[in-house]
Design a protein around this motif. Structure first.
Motif, PDB file in Angstrom:
ATOM      1  N   PRO A 310       0.789  -1.234   0.000  1.00 21.22           N
ATOM      2  CA  PRO A 310       0.000   0.000   0.000  1.00 21.22           C
ATOM      3  C   PRO A 310       0.822   1.286   0.000  1.00 21.22           C
ATOM      4  N   SER A 311       1.894   1.337   0.774  1.00 21.45           N
ATOM      5  CA  SER A 311       2.694   2.566   0.848  1.00 21.45           C
ATOM      6  C   SER A 311       3.415   2.870  -0.456  1.00 21.45           C
ATOM      7  N   ALA A 312       3.511   1.880  -1.337  1.00 20.84           N
ATOM      8  CA  ALA A 312       4.215   2.083  -2.603  1.00 20.84           C
ATOM      9  C   ALA A 312       3.493   3.051  -3.527  1.00 20.84           C
ATOM     10  N   LEU A 313       2.185   3.254  -3.324  1.00 19.28           N
ATOM     11  CA  LEU A 313       1.439   4.106  -4.245  1.00 19.28           C
ATOM     12  C   LEU A 313       1.968   5.538  -4.205  1.00 19.28           C
ATOM     13  N   LEU A 314       2.106   6.097  -3.014  1.00 21.09           N
ATOM     14  CA  LEU A 314       2.619   7.459  -2.883  1.00 21.09           C
ATOM     15  C   LEU A 314       4.080   7.532  -3.315  1.00 21.09           C
ATOM     16  N   THR A 315       4.882   6.572  -2.895  1.00 19.79           N
ATOM     17  CA  THR A 315       6.301   6.562  -3.264  1.00 19.79           C
ATOM     18  C   THR A 315       6.476   6.536  -4.770  1.00 19.79           C
ATOM     19  N   SER A 316       5.662   5.732  -5.455  1.00 18.46           N
ATOM     20  CA  SER A 316       5.787   5.611  -6.911  1.00 18.46           C
ATOM     21  C   SER A 316       5.446   6.917  -7.616  1.00 18.46           C
ATOM     22  N   ALA A 317       4.462   7.650  -7.094  1.00 19.88           N
ATOM     23  CA  ALA A 317       4.094   8.920  -7.718  1.00 19.88           C
ATOM     24  C   ALA A 317       5.263   9.890  -7.692  1.00 19.88           C
ATOM     25  N   PHE A 318       5.971   9.946  -6.591  1.00 18.37           N
ATOM     26  CA  PHE A 318       7.110  10.859  -6.504  1.00 18.37           C
ATOM     27  C   PHE A 318       8.305  10.344  -7.301  1.00 18.37           C
ATOM     28  N   ARG A 319       8.397   9.035  -7.469  1.00 15.62           N
ATOM     29  CA  ARG A 319       9.410   8.488  -8.382  1.00 15.62           C
ATOM     30  C   ARG A 319       9.115   8.937  -9.813  1.00 15.62           C
ATOM     31  N   LEU A 320       7.862   8.887 -10.215  1.00 20.97           N
ATOM     32  CA  LEU A 320       7.485   9.356 -11.552  1.00 20.97           C
ATOM     33  C   LEU A 320       7.707  10.859 -11.695  1.00 20.97           C
ATOM     34  N   ALA A 321       7.425  11.614 -10.636  1.00 23.82           N
ATOM     35  CA  ALA A 321       7.617  13.058 -10.688  1.00 23.82           C
ATOM     36  C   ALA A 321       9.066  13.406 -10.987  1.00 23.82           C
ATOM     37  N   ARG A 322      10.005  12.684 -10.389  1.00 25.86           N
ATOM     38  CA  ARG A 322      11.428  12.929 -10.670  1.00 25.86           C
ATOM     39  C   ARG A 322      11.773  12.491 -12.090  1.00 25.86           C
ATOM     40  N   MET A 323      11.201  11.384 -12.523  1.00 23.60           N
ATOM     41  CA  MET A 323      11.494  10.877 -13.862  1.00 23.60           C
ATOM     42  C   MET A 323      11.002  11.829 -14.938  1.00 23.60           C
ATOM     43  N   TRP A 324       9.783  12.342 -14.759  1.00 21.29           N
ATOM     44  CA  TRP A 324       9.159  13.206 -15.757  1.00 21.29           C
ATOM     45  C   TRP A 324       9.430  14.691 -15.511  1.00 21.29           C
ATOM     46  N   ASP A 325       9.957  15.024 -14.326  1.00 25.04           N
ATOM     47  CA  ASP A 325      10.090  16.419 -13.907  1.00 25.04           C
ATOM     48  C   ASP A 325       8.747  17.137 -13.999  1.00 25.04           C
ATOM     49  N   ASP A 326       7.714  16.464 -13.485  1.00 22.13           N
ATOM     50  CA  ASP A 326       6.346  16.987 -13.591  1.00 22.13           C
ATOM     51  C   ASP A 326       5.508  16.390 -12.464  1.00 22.13           C
ATOM     52  N   LEU A 327       5.451  17.105 -11.332  1.00 23.00           N
ATOM     53  CA  LEU A 327       4.721  16.581 -10.175  1.00 23.00           C
ATOM     54  C   LEU A 327       3.219  16.449 -10.433  1.00 23.00           C
ATOM     55  N   PRO A 328       2.540  17.458 -10.995  1.00 25.74           N
ATOM     56  CA  PRO A 328       1.100  17.297 -11.229  1.00 25.74           C
ATOM     57  C   PRO A 328       0.758  16.099 -12.118  1.00 25.74           C
ATOM     58  N   ARG A 329       1.550  15.875 -13.163  1.00 31.55           N
ATOM     59  CA  ARG A 329       1.301  14.721 -14.029  1.00 31.55           C
ATOM     60  C   ARG A 329       1.455  13.412 -13.260  1.00 31.55           C
ATOM     61  N   ALA A 330       2.490  13.331 -12.428  1.00 30.77           N
ATOM     62  CA  ALA A 330       2.725  12.106 -11.668  1.00 30.77           C
ATOM     63  C   ALA A 330       1.625  11.868 -10.644  1.00 30.77           C
ATOM     64  N   ILE A 331       1.211  12.913  -9.938  1.00 35.59           N
ATOM     65  CA  ILE A 331       0.153  12.764  -8.940  1.00 35.59           C
ATOM     66  C   ILE A 331      -1.153  12.345  -9.607  1.00 35.59           C
ATOM     67  N   ALA A 332      -1.403  12.824 -10.821  1.00 41.60           N
ATOM     68  CA  ALA A 332      -2.625  12.435 -11.538  1.00 41.60           C
ATOM     69  C   ALA A 332      -2.691  10.933 -11.788  1.00 41.60           C
ATOM     70  N   CYS A 333      -1.534  10.269 -11.892  1.00 45.75           N
ATOM     71  CA  CYS A 333      -1.514   8.821 -12.137  1.00 45.75           C
ATOM     72  C   CYS A 333      -2.091   8.025 -10.973  1.00 45.75           C
ATOM     73  N   VAL A 334      -2.156   8.644  -9.789  1.00 46.36           N
ATOM     74  CA  VAL A 334      -2.686   7.944  -8.622  1.00 46.36           C
ATOM     75  C   VAL A 334      -3.915   8.645  -8.055  1.00 46.36           C
ATOM     76  N   THR A 335      -4.443   9.626  -8.792  1.00 43.99           N
ATOM     77  CA  THR A 335      -5.619  10.369  -8.321  1.00 43.99           C
ATOM     78  C   THR A 335      -6.626  10.599  -9.449  1.00 43.99           C
ATOM     79  N   ALA A 336      -6.400  11.606 -10.263  1.00 40.54           N
ATOM     80  CA  ALA A 336      -7.392  11.999 -11.266  1.00 40.54           C
ATOM     81  C   ALA A 336      -7.607  10.945 -12.347  1.00 40.54           C
ATOM     82  N   THR A 337      -6.526  10.313 -12.806  1.00 41.98           N
ATOM     83  CA  THR A 337      -6.667   9.355 -13.904  1.00 41.98           C
ATOM     84  C   THR A 337      -7.379   8.077 -13.463  1.00 41.98           C
ATOM     85  N   PRO A 338      -7.034   7.474 -12.323  1.00 50.67           N
ATOM     86  CA  PRO A 338      -7.850   6.325 -11.881  1.00 50.67           C
ATOM     87  C   PRO A 338      -9.299   6.692 -11.586  1.00 50.67           C
TER      88      PRO A 338
END
Length: 381
Positions: A310-338
């Motif tokens: 369960p804790s991996a969901l938040l961790t993964s979003a911030f991993r994506l944010a660093r990869m994409w250099d785009d925090l809103p896009r990464a957070i959307a992967c675990v919020t708005a898009t699902p």
């Protein structure tokens, strides 16, 4: 348990993650909804410059199963397990969950498993009716076509059961997730301690069940999803042909495609691709399939699921944010898009009129730390 949200709560001096931007400002909650989002200073509870993100939305987690059977052949009291699962998810920022429950059992002396979903779902709904749960729960029925009882088990559910997702799964040995039979053998024998003879019997039994029931079970699953008003998802698509079949069923959500070929085909058919957070964090699949990072780098990743951590969901979003250099896009992967993928139009974003599901996050180096969680306006963690 007190389920009443305060009449009004203002969270100020926060870096608020919105659609496409991060804004310093305040969020005002009235009851269970967000009333206002405003830039600049405001009186209220000082967030100290921490991030404020929407509550996380989890579409596929095996966590409840882990709580009801914490060790092989060890069964835990279900009410206690459900409450522990609910509290754990709240503590890591998940405010909406689709609890995965397998339907379709395999009666067998060696390697089989019994039906459990109907009873567990009823117990979950009873706790929800008693206001005992902290977050929003829906059902995700994982329909195993390689089984003996799938159609009968699906018939036990109806529209009143909050079934939000039905995933069409086929774990027949030698294809999809376990194309590599050595990986499957290591997984099953490690989990169930089968002898070589028992392993061979297990494989032969599953293949025979798929041959006898597969087509009828697929048809029953598609029909059941329509009856429930649920989103129909595919599981472990591997080839373009798999994806074409999924598209023909009307599937718009693909869980864990195992190859980049399948992920690209999903994109071509307008099917959202979901991958597991453990895959992303570990740098690869435990089954030897495509890495979630490779799909993210190829712009083929839409949604992340915590899967079994369960804790991996938040961790993964911030991993994506660093990869994409785009925090809103990464957070959307675990919020708005699902939320969009499952037809939940009342959550997944911080905006007026949405449910007041939010998470306060501070950073410890590259690690996100949950400092507070609100579910429908109530502080739950």
């Amino acid at each position: 348990m007190d389920m009443q949200a305060p009449a009004e709560t203002v969270l100020s001096n926060a870096r608020i993650v919105l659609d496409g931007e991060v804004m310093t400002g305040a969020v005002r909650m009235q009851g269970r909804e967000i009333a206002d989002v405003s830039p600049g200073a405001a009186r209220g509870e000082d967030m100290g410059g921490d991030l404020l993100i929407p509550g996380l939305i989890e579409l596929h987690t095996d966590n409840l199963e882990r709580h009801i059977q914490p060790r092989p052949r060890v069964n835990w009291p279900h009410d206690a397990a459900i409450l522990a699962h609910d509290g754990e998810l709240a503590s890591v920022g998940i405010t909406t969950v689709f609890d995965a429950m397998r339907v379709g059992s395999v009666p067998s002396e060696h390697g089989g498993y019994e039906a459990y979903a109907r009873g567990l779902a009823s117990e979950l709904m009873q706790l929800r009716a008693a206001n005992a749960l902290k977050i929003s729960h829906f059902l995700h029925l994982r329909a195993e076509v390689c089984s003996a009882t799938l159609a009968d088990e699906l018939a036990q559910f109806g529209p009143e059961d909050r079934v939000g997702i039905v995933s069409l799964m086929d774990h027949t040995p030698g294809q999809r997730q376990f194309r590599d039979m050595s990986k499957l053998k290591a997984y099953v024998q490690g989990k169930r301690s089968l002898t070589e003879a028992q392993w061979q019997e297990h494989v032969a039994n599953l293949k025979a069940l798929r041959e006898a029931n597969g087509a009828a079970h697929e048809a029953a699953t598609v029909a059941a999803a329509g009856r429930f008003g649920a989103v129909l998802a595919s599981h472990d698509d591997t080839t373009e042909a798999h994806v074409a079949t999924s598209a023909g069923y009307g599937i718009r959500l693909a869980e864990f495609p195992t190859t980049q070929e399948a992920a690209r085909a999903c994109k071509a058919h307008g099917i959202a691709v979901m991958m597991g957070a453990p895959n992303l964090i570990r740098g690869g699949s435990h089954s030897g399939n495509v890495a979630a990072q490779a799909l993210a780098e190829a712009d083929l990743l839409d949604i992340v699921s915590s899967d079994y951590v369960p804790s991996a969901l938040l961790t993964s979003a911030f991993r994506l944010a660093r990869m994409w250099d785009d925090l809103p896009r990464a957070i959307a992967c675990v919020t708005a898009t699902p939320a969009k993928a499952t037809g939940l139009t009342d959550r997944g974003r911080i905006a007026p009129g949405m449910k007041a599901d939010m998470v306060r996050v501070t950073m410890l180096g590259d690690t996100p730390v949950v400092r507070a969680v609100w579910s429908q306006g109530r502080r739950v963690a």
